[in-house]
Design a protein around this motif. Structure first.
Motif, mmCIF file in Angstrom:
data_model
loop_
_atom_site.group_PDB
_atom_site.id
_atom_site.type_symbol
_atom_site.label_atom_id
_atom_site.label_comp_id
_atom_site.label_asym_id
_atom_site.label_seq_id
_atom_site.Cartn_x
_atom_site.Cartn_y
_atom_site.Cartn_z
ATOM 1 N N GLY A 179 0.810 -1.221 0.000
ATOM 2 C CA GLY A 179 0.000 0.000 0.000
ATOM 3 C C GLY A 179 0.837 1.261 0.000
ATOM 4 N N GLN A 213 -0.674 7.116 2.636
ATOM 5 C CA GLN A 213 0.188 7.798 3.616
ATOM 6 C C GLN A 213 0.784 6.835 4.647
ATOM 7 O OE1 GLN A 213 -3.224 9.860 4.196
ATOM 8 N NE2 GLN A 213 -3.775 9.094 6.213
ATOM 9 N N ALA A 214 0.055 5.752 4.997
ATOM 10 C CA ALA A 214 0.549 4.829 6.036
ATOM 11 C C ALA A 214 1.752 4.036 5.528
ATOM 12 C CB ALA A 214 -0.572 3.890 6.475
ATOM 13 N N GLU A 255 2.018 -1.448 -4.629
ATOM 14 C CA GLU A 255 0.783 -0.658 -4.712
ATOM 15 C C GLU A 255 -0.038 -1.129 -5.917
ATOM 16 O OE1 GLU A 255 -1.131 1.791 -3.142
ATOM 17 O OE2 GLU A 255 -2.369 1.436 -4.911
ATOM 18 N N SER A 256 -1.278 -1.533 -5.655
ATOM 19 C CA SER A 256 -2.105 -2.061 -6.751
ATOM 20 C C SER A 256 -2.432 -0.988 -7.784
ATOM 21 C CB SER A 256 -3.395 -2.661 -6.196
ATOM 22 O OG SER A 256 -4.088 -1.687 -5.465
ATOM 23 N N THR A 296 -6.204 5.787 -3.173
ATOM 24 C CA THR A 296 -7.512 5.972 -2.530
ATOM 25 C C THR A 296 -7.978 7.412 -2.654
ATOM 26 O OG1 THR A 296 -7.024 4.190 -0.994
ATOM 27 C CG2 THR A 296 -8.754 5.711 -0.334
ATOM 28 N N VAL A 330 -11.051 17.610 5.513
ATOM 29 C CA VAL A 330 -11.845 18.124 6.630
ATOM 30 C C VAL A 330 -10.888 18.662 7.697
ATOM 31 C CG1 VAL A 330 -13.484 17.453 8.446
ATOM 32 C CG2 VAL A 330 -13.680 16.467 6.180
ATOM 33 N N THR A 331 -9.678 18.164 7.660
ATOM 34 C CA THR A 331 -8.657 18.601 8.619
ATOM 35 C C THR A 331 -7.828 19.706 7.958
ATOM 36 O OG1 THR A 331 -7.275 16.825 7.752
ATOM 37 C CG2 THR A 331 -8.477 16.366 9.766
ATOM 38 N N VAL A 379 -1.361 -7.141 -4.489
ATOM 39 C CA VAL A 379 -1.076 -8.362 -3.726
ATOM 40 C C VAL A 379 -2.390 -9.112 -3.551
ATOM 41 C CG1 VAL A 379 -0.166 -9.295 -1.567
ATOM 42 C CG2 VAL A 379 0.834 -7.214 -2.546
ATOM 43 N N GLY A 421 -4.916 0.320 3.880
ATOM 44 C CA GLY A 421 -6.015 1.280 3.985
ATOM 45 C C GLY A 421 -6.717 1.207 5.327
ATOM 46 N N TYR A 431 -9.756 2.542 5.739
ATOM 47 C CA TYR A 431 -11.203 2.499 5.473
ATOM 48 C C TYR A 431 -11.388 1.741 4.171
ATOM 49 C CZ TYR A 431 -10.567 5.861 9.067
ATOM 50 O OH TYR A 431 -10.157 6.433 10.236
ATOM 51 N N ALA A 484 -5.052 6.784 11.923
ATOM 52 C CA ALA A 484 -5.302 6.640 10.484
ATOM 53 C C ALA A 484 -5.400 7.976 9.755
ATOM 54 C CB ALA A 484 -6.574 5.824 10.255
ATOM 55 N N LEU A 508 -3.850 11.966 8.590
ATOM 56 C CA LEU A 508 -2.588 12.551 8.112
ATOM 57 C C LEU A 508 -1.754 13.111 9.262
ATOM 58 C CD1 LEU A 508 -4.398 14.177 5.137
ATOM 59 C CD2 LEU A 508 -2.383 12.721 4.843
HETATM 60 C C1 LIG Z 1 -14.137 9.979 2.985
HETATM 61 C C2 LIG Z 1 -12.891 10.115 3.811
HETATM 62 C C3 LIG Z 1 -12.384 11.372 4.074
HETATM 63 C C4 LIG Z 1 -11.216 11.524 4.838
HETATM 64 N N1 LIG Z 1 -10.767 12.782 5.110
HETATM 65 C C5 LIG Z 1 -9.664 12.938 5.869
HETATM 66 C C6 LIG Z 1 -9.154 14.250 6.177
HETATM 67 O O1 LIG Z 1 -9.738 15.263 5.832
HETATM 68 N N2 LIG Z 1 -8.009 14.322 6.904
HETATM 69 C C7 LIG Z 1 -7.341 13.217 7.352
HETATM 70 O O2 LIG Z 1 -6.288 13.370 7.980
HETATM 71 N N3 LIG Z 1 -7.813 11.985 7.095
HETATM 72 C C8 LIG Z 1 -8.942 11.812 6.368
HETATM 73 N N4 LIG Z 1 -9.407 10.538 6.111
HETATM 74 C C9 LIG Z 1 -8.744 9.384 6.755
HETATM 75 C C10 LIG Z 1 -7.440 8.912 6.097
HETATM 76 O O3 LIG Z 1 -6.511 9.978 6.027
HETATM 77 C C11 LIG Z 1 -7.632 8.304 4.719
HETATM 78 O O4 LIG Z 1 -8.535 7.234 4.775
HETATM 79 C C12 LIG Z 1 -6.316 7.806 4.097
HETATM 80 O O5 LIG Z 1 -6.556 7.420 2.777
HETATM 81 C C13 LIG Z 1 -5.720 6.635 4.872
HETATM 82 O O6 LIG Z 1 -4.415 6.381 4.369
HETATM 83 P P1 LIG Z 1 -3.827 4.888 4.305
HETATM 84 O O7 LIG Z 1 -2.468 4.982 3.730
HETATM 85 O O8 LIG Z 1 -3.997 4.212 5.611
HETATM 86 O O9 LIG Z 1 -4.813 4.127 3.317
HETATM 87 P P2 LIG Z 1 -5.088 4.383 1.788
HETATM 88 O O10 LIG Z 1 -4.924 5.806 1.433
HETATM 89 O O11 LIG Z 1 -6.376 3.720 1.493
HETATM 90 O O12 LIG Z 1 -3.891 3.612 1.078
HETATM 91 C C14 LIG Z 1 -3.872 2.204 0.978
HETATM 92 C C15 LIG Z 1 -3.260 1.849 -0.349
HETATM 93 O O13 LIG Z 1 -3.113 0.431 -0.415
HETATM 94 C C16 LIG Z 1 -3.413 -0.004 -1.726
HETATM 95 N N5 LIG Z 1 -3.810 -1.405 -1.595
HETATM 96 C C17 LIG Z 1 -4.868 -1.896 -0.914
HETATM 97 N N6 LIG Z 1 -4.880 -3.257 -0.991
HETATM 98 C C18 LIG Z 1 -3.792 -3.606 -1.726
HETATM 99 C C19 LIG Z 1 -3.270 -4.859 -2.148
HETATM 100 N N7 LIG Z 1 -3.854 -6.012 -1.803
HETATM 101 N N8 LIG Z 1 -2.148 -4.866 -2.914
HETATM 102 C C20 LIG Z 1 -1.523 -3.689 -3.244
HETATM 103 N N9 LIG Z 1 -1.984 -2.473 -2.871
HETATM 104 C C21 LIG Z 1 -3.114 -2.439 -2.120
HETATM 105 C C22 LIG Z 1 -4.535 0.929 -2.163
HETATM 106 O O14 LIG Z 1 -4.608 0.995 -3.567
HETATM 107 C C23 LIG Z 1 -4.114 2.243 -1.531
HETATM 108 O O15 LIG Z 1 -3.343 3.056 -2.396
HETATM 109 C C24 LIG Z 1 -10.562 10.369 5.358
HETATM 110 C C25 LIG Z 1 -11.103 9.104 5.100
HETATM 111 C C26 LIG Z 1 -12.250 8.974 4.348
HETATM 112 C C27 LIG Z 1 -12.793 7.590 4.113
#
Ligand SMILES: Cc1cc2nc3c(=O)[nH]c(=O)nc-3n(C[C@H](O)[C@H](O)[C@H](O)COP(=O)(O)OP(=O)(O)OC[C@H]3O[C@@H](n4cnc5c(N)ncnc54)[C@H](O)[C@@H]3O)c2cc1C
Length: 403
Positions: free
Chosen positions: A11, A14-15, A34-35, A41, A53-54, A101, A130, A132, A382, A384
Motif C-alpha cells: 500500500g 500515507q501509512a 501498490e495495486s 484511494t 476536513v482537517t 497483492v 487502507g 477504510y 489513520a 494525516l
Molecule cells: C471519505 C474520507 C475522508 C477523509 N478525510 C480525511 C481528512 O480530511 N483528513 C485526514 O487526515 N484523514 C482523512 N481521512 C482518513 C485517512 O486519512 C484516509 O482514509 C487515508 O486514505 C488513509 O491512508 P492509508 O495509507 O492508511 O490508506 P489508503 O490511502 O487507502 O492507502 C492504501 C493503499 O493500499 C493499496 N492497496 C490496498 N490493498 C492492496 C493490495 N492487496 N495490494 C496492493 N496495494 C493495495 C490501495 O490501492 C491504496 O493506495 C478520510 C477518510 C475517508 C474515508
C-alpha cells in the motif's frame, strides 16, 4: 522466478509511505507494493469537489509536512495527491505501482506474497492497505429495488453525473453531510437518512475544531479508552472544509432545506423505511456532548472560558417512509461507513470485527506488521496528522527485532 526482498510494504497511501520514509532513514531495504498509483484511494475513491476536513497544518507526515501558503486551508483532492506524490519523490520511496497483492501467506521464516507481478518472498511484511477499506451497507439495503440507481459514496463524482430527480442519501457522517450540502446547492431535492454521528462547530473559542481535537487529547484516545471495541466504528464529528470551512451538521442542513429523515431501517415494495429521527438527533447531540466534555476539561485546565454550548434539542417532524417510484427518486447514495477487508491476508490475526489484533502495529505472527489501522494505537492513527508517529514505532520495531 520468485523474487526475494527484505521488507515488503503493501500500500502506497500515507501509512505505507510514512513507514517507507522511516525505513529509508534506518537504511532498511524495502519495496512498497501498490495495486494502483501512489495515493490511489485519494485519487479514485473521493468525489470531484472533495477537500480535506482537517486543516492543512495537520498534514504532518515525516519529511512531508505541509509548508504551503494556506496552513489553515483545506487542500482539495488533487492538491493533496500532488503533495503525496512530491513527498514520495523527495525521498525516492521504492514504490512499485500496478502491483496488486492477491495473497499473503507465512512460509518458513518469512512470507510469500502472490502479486500481479509474480511471487515475492519477504522476511518482513507491513500491511498498509487502507484504514477504510470496504464500504459497509446497512442491513436491509438489498431491499432497495435495483431499478433505482444506487451508488457508494466512493463512486459519487459530482451532481451532474447523477441521474435526474431527488436524491436519497443514507448516512449523515462527514461524507453524507458534505454530499447532502453539495447536491442541495446544485438544486437537487435531498432526503438525508440520518445516523447518530456527533457534530461540532467548525471554529469555536477562536480555534479550529481540529485544534480542540488535538489539544484536548481526543485524538490520543486509545482503544482501551473506548466503551467497547465496536465504538471504533463511531464516525468523526460532522464537519467540512469546503469553502474554507464552515459549520455543517444536522441543524445547518435542516435550516438550508435539506429534508432530514430517521435512520434507514429497511426497504420493501419500492419503499424505504426510516426510524425515529428525533431519537437519532438526540443521540447525535449526546455524542457531541462526549466530545464537548474533552473540550470543557481542557478549558478548565487552561483557565479558558467554555467556548461552545449544545443548543436545545432539534425537533423535526419527519416521514416514516419514502416511496421511491412515486417520488421519482433518481439515486440512492450509501454513506454508511467502512469495515476492514483483509481477506487476502491468510493469517489468523484478526478479531471478530475483522480488525487486526495488534499492539503498536505488530501482531502474534513475528515479522508481520500493520499500519494505518483505524485506532491502531490511538484515534489519530489513520489520519494525516497521526500516521507518522505510528510509522516511526513500527519501523523502529522492525529494526530492533533484526539487530
Ligand atoms: C471519505 C474520507 C475522508 C477523509 N478525510 C480525511 C481528512 O480530511 N483528513 C485526514 O487526515 N484523514 C482523512 N481521512 C482518513 C485517512 O486519512 C484516509 O482514509 C487515508 O486514505 C488513509 O491512508 P492509508 O495509507 O492508511 O490508506 P489508503 O490511502 O487507502 O492507502 C492504501 C493503499 O493500499 C493499496 N492497496 C490496498 N490493498 C492492496 C493490495 N492487496 N495490494 C496492493 N496495494 C493495495 C490501495 O490501492 C491504496 O493506495 C478520510 C477518510 C475517508 C474515508
Amino acid at each position: 522466478m520468485t523474487e526475494s526482498v527484505d521488507v515488503a510494504i503493501v500500500g502506497a497511501g500515507q501509512a505505507g509511505l510514512a513507514t517507507s520514509w522511516h525505513l529509508k532513514q534506518a537504511g532498511v531495504e524495502h519495496v512498497v507494493l501498490e495495486s494502483g498509483r501512489i495515493a490511489e484511494t485519494w485519487r479514485s475513491r473521493r468525489w470531484d469537489s472533495f477537500c480535506l476536513v482537517t486543516p492543512n497544518w495537520t498534514v504532518q507526515l515525516p519529511g512531508g509536512s505541509y509548508e504551503g501558503a494556506e496552513p489553515d486551508g483545506f487542500m482539495p483532492r488533487d492538491e493533496l495527491v500532488r503533495h503525496l506524490e512530491q513527498w514520495t519523490r523527495s525521498f525516492e520511496a521504492p514504490v512499485r505501482e500496478g502491483c496488486a497483492v492477491a495473497a499473503l501467506d507465512a512460509t518458513g521464516a518469512g512470507f510469500t506474497l502472490e502479486t500481479s507481478a509474480g511471487t515475492i518472498k519477504a522476511r518482513t511484511v507491513v500491511v498498509a492497505s487502507g484504514g477504510y477499506q470496504r464500504a459497509h451497507l446497512p442491513a436491509g439495503a438489498a431491499g432497495v429495488p435495483p431499478s433505482v440507481p444506487q451508488l457508494l459514496a466512493e463512486e459519487y463524482r459530482n451532481p451532474e453525473a447523477l441521474p435526474p430527480g431527488p436524491v436519497l442519501i443514507v448516512g449523515s457522517g462527514q461524507t453524507g453531510c458534505q454530499l447532502a450540502e453539495e447536491l442541495h446547492e446544485a438544486g437537487r431535492r435531498v432526503i438525508l437518512a440520518c445516523g447518530r454521528c456527533g457534530w461540532a462547530p467548525r471554529v469555536f473559542g477562536d480555534h479550529d475544531l481540529i485544534w480542540w481535537v488535538i489539544e484536548s487529547g481526543f485524538w490520543n484516545r486509545t482503544p482501551a479508552d473506548l466503551p467497547s471495541l465496536a465504538a471504533r466504528l463511531i464516525g468523526n464529528p460532522q464537519a467540512t472544509g469546503h469553502g474554507g470551512g464552515h459549520d455543517l451538521h444536522h441543524r445547518t442542513l435542516h435550516a438550508k432545506g435539506v429534508e432530514l429523515a430517521g435512520r434507514f431501517t429497511g426497504a420493501a415494495d419500492g419503499k424505504v423505511l426510516f426510524g425515529d429521527l428525533n431519537a437519532d438527533l438526540g443521540a447525535s447531540d449526546a455524542l457531541a456532548a462526549v466530545f464537548k466534555q474533552w473540550v470543557d476539561a481542557l478549558c478548565l485546565k487552561r483557565g479558558l472560558p467554555i467556548p461552545w454550548d449544545i443548543p436545545a434539542p432539534l425537533r423535526v417532524t419527519s416521514r416514516a417512509e419514502l416511496d421511491l417510484g412515486r417520488e421519482g427518486v433518481g439515486a440512492v447514495i450509501w454513506t454508511t461507513g467502512f469495515r476492514p477487508d483483509y481477506g487476502w491476508v491468510h493469517l489468523p490475526v484478526f478479531d471478530e470485527m475483522g480488525f487486526p489484533i495488534q499492539h503498536d502495529g505488530h501482531c502474534a505472527v513475528p515479522g508481520l506488521y500493520f499500519m494505518g489501522v483505524h485506532f491502531q494505537r490511538k484515534a489519530q492513527s489513520a489520519v494525516l496528522y497521526g500516521v507518522g508517529e505510528d510509522a516511526e514505532i513500527v519501523a523502529q520495531h522492525i529494526v530492533e527485532t533484526r539487530s
